[in-house]
Write an enzyme that holds these catalytic residues in place. Sequence first.
Site, PDB file in Angstrom:
ATOM      1  N   HIS A 108      -9.380   7.575   1.017  1.00 32.63           N
ATOM      2  CA  HIS A 108      -8.032   7.020   1.059  1.00 32.63           C
ATOM      3  C   HIS A 108      -7.071   8.200   1.262  1.00 32.63           C
ATOM      4  CE1 HIS A 108      -9.917   3.480  -0.559  1.00 32.63           C
ATOM      5  NE2 HIS A 108      -8.789   2.854  -0.804  1.00 32.63           N
ATOM      6  N   GLU A 167      -1.732   6.614   2.114  1.00 32.73           N
ATOM      7  CA  GLU A 167      -1.336   5.271   1.647  1.00 32.73           C
ATOM      8  C   GLU A 167       0.026   5.448   0.984  1.00 32.73           C
ATOM      9  OE1 GLU A 167      -3.788   3.730  -1.533  1.00 32.73           O
ATOM     10  OE2 GLU A 167      -2.991   1.690  -1.345  1.00 32.73           O
TER      11      GLU A 167
HETATM   12  N1  ADE Z   1      -8.620   1.299  -5.605  1.00 31.42           N
HETATM   13  C1  ADE Z   1      -8.578   0.004  -5.332  1.00 31.42           C
HETATM   14  N2  ADE Z   1      -7.632  -0.258  -4.428  1.00 31.42           N
HETATM   15  C2  ADE Z   1      -7.056   0.921  -4.109  1.00 31.42           C
HETATM   16  C3  ADE Z   1      -6.034   1.319  -3.226  1.00 31.42           C
HETATM   17  N3  ADE Z   1      -5.369   0.448  -2.473  1.00 31.42           N
HETATM   18  N4  ADE Z   1      -5.697   2.618  -3.190  1.00 31.42           N
HETATM   19  C4  ADE Z   1      -6.340   3.499  -3.936  1.00 31.42           C
HETATM   20  N5  ADE Z   1      -7.305   3.181  -4.783  1.00 31.42           N
HETATM   21  C5  ADE Z   1      -7.674   1.903  -4.865  1.00 31.42           C
HETATM   22 ZN    ZN Z   2      -8.461   0.783  -0.844  1.00 29.45          ZN
END
Ligand code: ADE
Ligand code: ZN
Length: 335
Positions: free
Chosen positions: A197, A200
């Site tokens: 990730h 975000e």
């Molecule tokens: N764990 C579950 N959903 C998540 C997200 N959107 N961003 C980071 N960690 C997560």
């Molecule tokens: Zn995620």
Amino acid sequence: MKTPLELALSCPKAELHVHIEGTLEPELAFALARRNGIALPHADIDALRAAYDFADLQSFLDLYYACADVLRTEADFHDLMLAYLQRARADGVVHAEIFFDPQTHTARGIPFETVLRGLEAGAAEAREAWGMSTQLILCFLRHLPETDAEATLEAALPFIDRIHGFGLDSSERGHPPAKFARVFERCRALGKPVVAHAGEEGPPAYIVEALDVLKVARIDHGVRASEDPALLDRLAREAMPLTVCPLSNVRLRVFEEMREHSLPALLARGLVVTLNSDDPAYFGGYLGNNLRAVQQAFDFDAATWKTLLGNSFRASFIDPARRAAWLAEVERHFA
Ligand code: ADE
Ligand code: ZN
């Protein structure tokens, strides 16, 4: 004649960014709490659903980890996996690459093997019943120290053939990808693809770090790449997939409204964008609802949908022959 949205909904597709713990619907959470004789912090299903009003990623994660406490036995993980795959199938998903967070469970004394065996049992049932394929991606929790991730990798080693790849999730801000440089190097040395990730809530620089330091095969989210033109050029040049989760981004206030989402800008730059549901129980729906919300905001034509759904296979980790076969199916579907 079918509308572009109808074509998209009925097209075979892969889902590449879904956290199995994020598919825990309130109904199942209360059923498992009853089965295991434990209490949830909310009085009933309606009260729990009413708490799904998030200010940011952390406010969601606090509830997500609290609800995961009802997952105790192999049967619980089986039921969770099967329920997700049944819903995904209704949206045309034929292949799913599914995140799980072992640290959320092992920290509560649940053995790694219990989690894995339960998830696999649910996936096996879906494969036999509906022909769906799945791959498990083990995510490390980035708010915890790298040494905890190392210990999790050690716990996973006896089962390494049953884990397809590794990822990085949880609280992004203040926990840059480079914090996990060593453990990701070990994962890659095992011959596993890695993802993370990035971008975000965190800055575009975290995407660059995930590429340069972790050497990821995909970026999960990556929607803030739109703020950095040089990064957009690089992502396009390297055909680096982004697993975008539209409803998640709006529910977690990355974008205030779907119309403000960077998705059209990413597509316009030629990036390999895929659409996904992230934590569908918490964010207003599974993959189909994500497609509907995107279409309501952007009114994409059939060619754009063909690209997006073809990308779900192009960016997947399935073997090349099956990828080619599914891409031919997508081509036929839109012909
Ligand atoms: N764990 C579950 N959903 C998540 C997200 N959107 N961003 C980071 N960690 C997560
Ligand atoms: Zn995620």
